[in-house]
Design a protein around this motif. Sequence first.
Motif, PDB file in Angstrom:
ATOM      1  N   GLY B  53       1.597  25.749  17.502  1.00  8.13           N
ATOM      2  CA  GLY B  53       1.760  27.074  16.892  1.00  8.13           C
ATOM      3  C   GLY B  53       0.984  28.161  17.597  1.00  8.13           C
ATOM      4  N   THR B  54       0.272  27.794  18.675  1.00 10.58           N
ATOM      5  CA  THR B  54      -0.513  28.803  19.383  1.00 10.58           C
ATOM      6  C   THR B  54       0.318  29.432  20.488  1.00 10.58           C
ATOM      7  N   LYS B  55       0.355  30.731  20.505  1.00 16.46           N
ATOM      8  CA  LYS B  55       1.013  31.468  21.579  1.00 16.46           C
ATOM      9  C   LYS B  55      -0.020  32.419  22.167  1.00 16.46           C
ATOM     10  N   PRO B  56      -0.761  31.969  23.170  1.00 16.92           N
ATOM     11  CA  PRO B  56      -1.901  32.759  23.657  1.00 16.92           C
ATOM     12  C   PRO B  56      -1.526  34.186  24.057  1.00 16.92           C
ATOM     13  N   VAL B  57      -0.411  34.337  24.775  1.00 12.67           N
ATOM     14  CA  VAL B  57      -0.062  35.679  25.245  1.00 12.67           C
ATOM     15  C   VAL B  57       0.273  36.578  24.064  1.00 12.67           C
ATOM     16  N   SER B  58       1.123  36.091  23.170  1.00  7.81           N
ATOM     17  CA  SER B  58       1.531  36.907  22.020  1.00  7.81           C
ATOM     18  C   SER B  58       0.335  37.193  21.119  1.00  7.81           C
ATOM     19  N   ASP B  59      -0.513  36.171  20.899  1.00  8.24           N
ATOM     20  CA  ASP B  59      -1.630  36.355  19.981  1.00  8.24           C
ATOM     21  C   ASP B  59      -2.676  37.323  20.525  1.00  8.24           C
ATOM     22  N   VAL B  60      -2.897  37.269  21.836  1.00  6.30           N
ATOM     23  CA  VAL B  60      -3.965  38.092  22.414  1.00  6.30           C
ATOM     24  C   VAL B  60      -3.429  39.446  22.883  1.00  6.30           C
ATOM     25  N   PHE B  61      -2.310  39.438  23.602  1.00  8.20           N
ATOM     26  CA  PHE B  61      -1.823  40.688  24.204  1.00  8.20           C
ATOM     27  C   PHE B  61      -0.635  41.298  23.457  1.00  8.20           C
ATOM     28  N   GLY B  62      -0.059  40.590  22.537  1.00  5.51           N
ATOM     29  CA  GLY B  62       1.132  41.090  21.860  1.00  5.51           C
ATOM     30  C   GLY B  62       2.384  40.675  22.622  1.00  5.51           C
ATOM     31  N   THR B  63       3.527  41.002  22.048  1.00  7.86           N
ATOM     32  CA  THR B  63       4.782  40.530  22.642  1.00  7.86           C
ATOM     33  C   THR B  63       5.435  41.563  23.556  1.00  7.86           C
ATOM     34  N   GLY B  64       5.063  42.796  23.433  1.00  6.23           N
ATOM     35  CA  GLY B  64       5.724  43.852  24.209  1.00  6.23           C
ATOM     36  C   GLY B  64       5.370  43.808  25.677  1.00  6.23           C
ATOM     37  N   PRO B  65       6.306  44.261  26.544  1.00  9.59           N
ATOM     38  CA  PRO B  65       5.991  44.295  27.970  1.00  9.59           C
ATOM     39  C   PRO B  65       5.047  45.452  28.309  1.00  9.59           C
ATOM     40  N   LYS B  66       4.379  45.344  29.457  1.00  6.60           N
ATOM     41  CA  LYS B  66       3.497  46.410  29.940  1.00  6.60           C
ATOM     42  C   LYS B  66       4.045  46.915  31.273  1.00  6.60           C
ATOM     43  N   LEU B  67       3.675  48.120  31.616  1.00  3.59           N
ATOM     44  CA  LEU B  67       4.248  48.760  32.794  1.00  3.59           C
ATOM     45  C   LEU B  67       3.652  48.185  34.080  1.00  3.59           C
ATOM     46  N   MET B  68       4.530  47.914  35.029  1.00  8.00           N
ATOM     47  CA  MET B  68       4.070  47.488  36.354  1.00  8.00           C
ATOM     48  C   MET B  68       4.383  48.582  37.368  1.00  8.00           C
ATOM     49  N   PHE B  69       3.446  48.797  38.265  1.00  4.67           N
ATOM     50  CA  PHE B  69       3.654  49.746  39.356  1.00  4.67           C
ATOM     51  C   PHE B  69       3.895  48.948  40.634  1.00  4.67           C
ATOM     52  N   GLN B  70       4.814  49.429  41.439  1.00  6.36           N
ATOM     53  CA  GLN B  70       5.089  48.719  42.694  1.00  6.36           C
ATOM     54  C   GLN B  70       5.440  49.716  43.791  1.00  6.36           C
ATOM     55  N   MET B  71       4.970  49.455  44.990  1.00  9.81           N
ATOM     56  CA  MET B  71       5.422  50.240  46.134  1.00  9.81           C
ATOM     57  C   MET B  71       5.707  49.306  47.298  1.00  9.81           C
ATOM     58  N   GLY B  72       6.642  49.713  48.137  1.00  8.83           N
ATOM     59  CA  GLY B  72       7.021  48.824  49.233  1.00  8.83           C
ATOM     60  C   GLY B  72       7.506  49.589  50.443  1.00  8.83           C
ATOM     61  N   ALA B  89       6.122  44.423  49.779  1.00  4.07           N
ATOM     62  CA  ALA B  89       5.846  45.247  48.604  1.00  4.07           C
ATOM     63  C   ALA B  89       4.660  44.689  47.838  1.00  4.07           C
ATOM     64  N   SER B  90       3.964  45.586  47.191  1.00  4.10           N
ATOM     65  CA  SER B  90       2.844  45.170  46.357  1.00  4.10           C
ATOM     66  C   SER B  90       2.724  46.134  45.189  1.00  4.10           C
ATOM     67  N   GLY B  91       1.871  45.818  44.250  1.00  6.41           N
ATOM     68  CA  GLY B  91       1.724  46.684  43.084  1.00  6.41           C
ATOM     69  C   GLY B  91       0.558  46.249  42.235  1.00  6.41           C
ATOM     70  N   PHE B  92       0.614  46.617  40.987  1.00  7.47           N
ATOM     71  CA  PHE B  92      -0.466  46.250  40.072  1.00  7.47           C
ATOM     72  C   PHE B  92       0.085  46.171  38.660  1.00  7.47           C
ATOM     73  N   TRP B  93      -0.404  45.220  37.922  1.00 11.46           N
ATOM     74  CA  TRP B  93      -0.031  45.066  36.515  1.00 11.46           C
ATOM     75  C   TRP B  93      -1.271  44.668  35.735  1.00 11.46           C
ATOM     76  N   HIS B  94      -1.382  45.240  34.571  1.00 11.89           N
ATOM     77  CA  HIS B  94      -2.596  45.014  33.791  1.00 11.89           C
ATOM     78  C   HIS B  94      -2.234  45.036  32.312  1.00 11.89           C
ATOM     79  N   THR B  95      -2.817  44.156  31.580  1.00 10.02           N
ATOM     80  CA  THR B  95      -2.671  44.227  30.127  1.00 10.02           C
ATOM     81  C   THR B  95      -4.001  43.858  29.494  1.00 10.02           C
ATOM     82  N   SER B  96      -4.293  44.452  28.372  1.00 16.18           N
ATOM     83  CA  SER B  96      -5.547  44.105  27.707  1.00 16.18           C
ATOM     84  C   SER B  96      -5.269  43.803  26.231  1.00 16.18           C
ATOM     85  N   GLY B  97      -6.090  42.957  25.693  1.00 13.53           N
ATOM     86  CA  GLY B  97      -5.932  42.573  24.290  1.00 13.53           C
ATOM     87  C   GLY B  97      -7.283  42.244  23.697  1.00 13.53           C
ATOM     88  N   LYS B  98      -7.268  41.708  22.513  1.00 16.46           N
ATOM     89  CA  LYS B  98      -8.508  41.372  21.818  1.00 16.46           C
ATOM     90  C   LYS B  98      -8.654  39.862  21.729  1.00 16.46           C
TER      91      LYS B  98
END
Lengths: 482, 244
Positions: B53-72, B89-98
């Motif tokens: 019953g544990t969903k680490p990503v959903s429980d900590v960061f939530g289910t919604g997507p976060k914005l990714m930046f990319q350039m190539g 190409a490279s970019g950055f993605w970051h999400t934070s939770g509790k």
Amino acid sequence: MQRSVCLPRILLMAACSLAIICWASMSAWAVNVNIDEVTIEIDDESYTSDDVEYIYVNSELAEITLDFSLDESSEDADWTLTLGASTNVSDQEFQSGKFATNASSASTSFTPRDVNVKLGDQNAAGDLVYSFKLTLQVTATTTEETTTNDGDEDVTTSETVTNTSPTQTIKIVVDRDPPETPTLDSTPSSGENSVNLTWEAVERSTSGSIEETEGSFMRYKVCARIIDDFGASSSKILDGDADDDLDESETETVEYEQEIEEVVEEDVAESAPEDDTEVEIPDFPGVDGDEDTSSDVEINEDDCILRTGITSNSYRFDGLTNGVVYGFRVKAVDAARNESDDWSNEVTATPRPVSDFWETYKEAGGKEKGGFCFIATAAFEGYDTPEVLTLRRFRDDVLARYELGIAFISLYYRWGAPAGAWLDEHPSLRPAARAALSPLVWWSRLYFAYGPTAALLVLLAACMLLGGATIGFRRFGKEAGR
Amino acid sequence: MKSSLLACFAAILFACFATPANAEESPKNFTLHLGFGPHSINAIDDELDSSTGTKPVSDVFGTGPKLMFQMGLEYYVWQGFGSVGIEGASGFWHTSGKGLREDGTQSKDSTTFNMIPLKLSAVYRFSYLQEEWAVPLVPFAKFGFDYWIWWVLNQRDDLARFVDDDGSSSKALGATYGLHVAYGLMFNLNFIDRELGRDFDQSAGVNGTYLYIEGVYNWLEDFKIGDSWNLSTHTFLAGILFEF
């Protein structure tokens, strides 16, 4: 044709412009005085003021030292401190002095009482607060040499130039009013070895004749005292790092850590075990956020884990021990370093373990282990095989210590991943890759077993053996060819 | 009747778009793109045993997507019937939770997940329609290798660690490799203002400025070798692309 005529003219004009600019910049000598630092000393305690324009002190006896400097040194420079008009008296000279010859900096010290004496009774704004303004000005003299071309001869003339700087103003407020006592929010939030606290911000109490500066100067100090450790003597003790909110000097941060260590040593454990010790958290129904009814308990700062210099009205108090019940109180400290008369109400909270995302993932059975060992992982078919562990250890303990090693690691990270992926796609080549990597694995083991000298000697011997074998093989080939 | 209407529509379209290509166009060898798009790591939850019953990503960061930046940056290796290029190409993605307490409730301690995707792709852009008939749309497709560097920080902004029951410790820093396939469409903004487009080419050498949108399948699981987690996702990116 047109171009050949224009070019010398343009060059001539450019040269003239350059000469004019140089001459103008040399002759336009101006003097500017800057107040670099204000140091305040009171009761043998010394600190630097945050602001060099507005200085708050809580005693007439505080010794204020101004360090000021000129943009350029001068042969002869005088400075004058003048008491300003904000004191309802006409400007009058307060102090004056001279810069040493060709020196660009000087300093002076005074106490607000000196000013008070100068101004008699006129400066007092009430019994406790008064303020005054000082202006600093410098008159500097320097000799300038100008070279002009008179026909075929260069003629140098000297001229003495005296300049007066614009005035620099400092405003000093003597404030002995303590700020109000803040009120702690009764619902602190527990975290891993930490508690998040919030309280109502306290407004400034200063009411001098000098206009208010923007922003709040209020700071806070928070005291955490152990109320009940519930046998937490077996719990782990973490280092007490000051939080990001804390805008304090390094010295003060060190003081926190010392204070924390002292208190923890006294109150918690004589023999704290390793960091990895698991903490059993007792059930404390209703403990978190309960206000202590005995808020009039005398707080001795020596019994506190104390944090000072907090600039916002919330604070993450870290460095605590999970499972221990702490009582928290807060005091406001204004810019003149007056403290609230009393500590705030006390709230209690118990730090509890918190799992970050990585821990949550691993506790849920996640198998990812992290790391970057591509080629070796692919060749030995596993990240935790003894060979890969040896190479990882060699990377972290040996290569990472040297610049050349770090360069090799970054090169490996750049090219190793595709190579590892390629190996995964061609499993039949794994034995060859293993064979190629094995000498490195053996040599790393040798390094860790017998030290770097033995490993280097073996490497040297292997190189000589290989070199000798190559030369011998070539000679043999040549002779066979004949 | 229907066919004559279609013929009329096609004729109007042709009349709108069919202007001869500018003969003085500067050579084009590269494209540079900057894009944003939603990205999530919820596939990590799917790989775990659902019975806990544990969903680490959903429980900590939530289910919604976060914005990714990319350039190539892409280099055309062949130009003929469309173009073929190699793109990095490279970019950055970051999400934070509790972070989670033992009882599963969220604390105020923050934890963050960060990723830097590194991509190497072969790109085909079907620019034939644009070059021959001045249709301002360019479909394209990409295929390539991925190498995504990731790290997780704990509440003290340190690299997160976990100590297993057997005492072995693991740091939350690593990389996952995989593949990606992308498909998309670019719209040439020069079509809106040809004069401006020509000026941009003559002054800065930029032949075309495009808005693009692409769908991306990322298959990121270390090719299922070892114990990698699953960072795979199907998402899209949209942004601006310069051809020069």
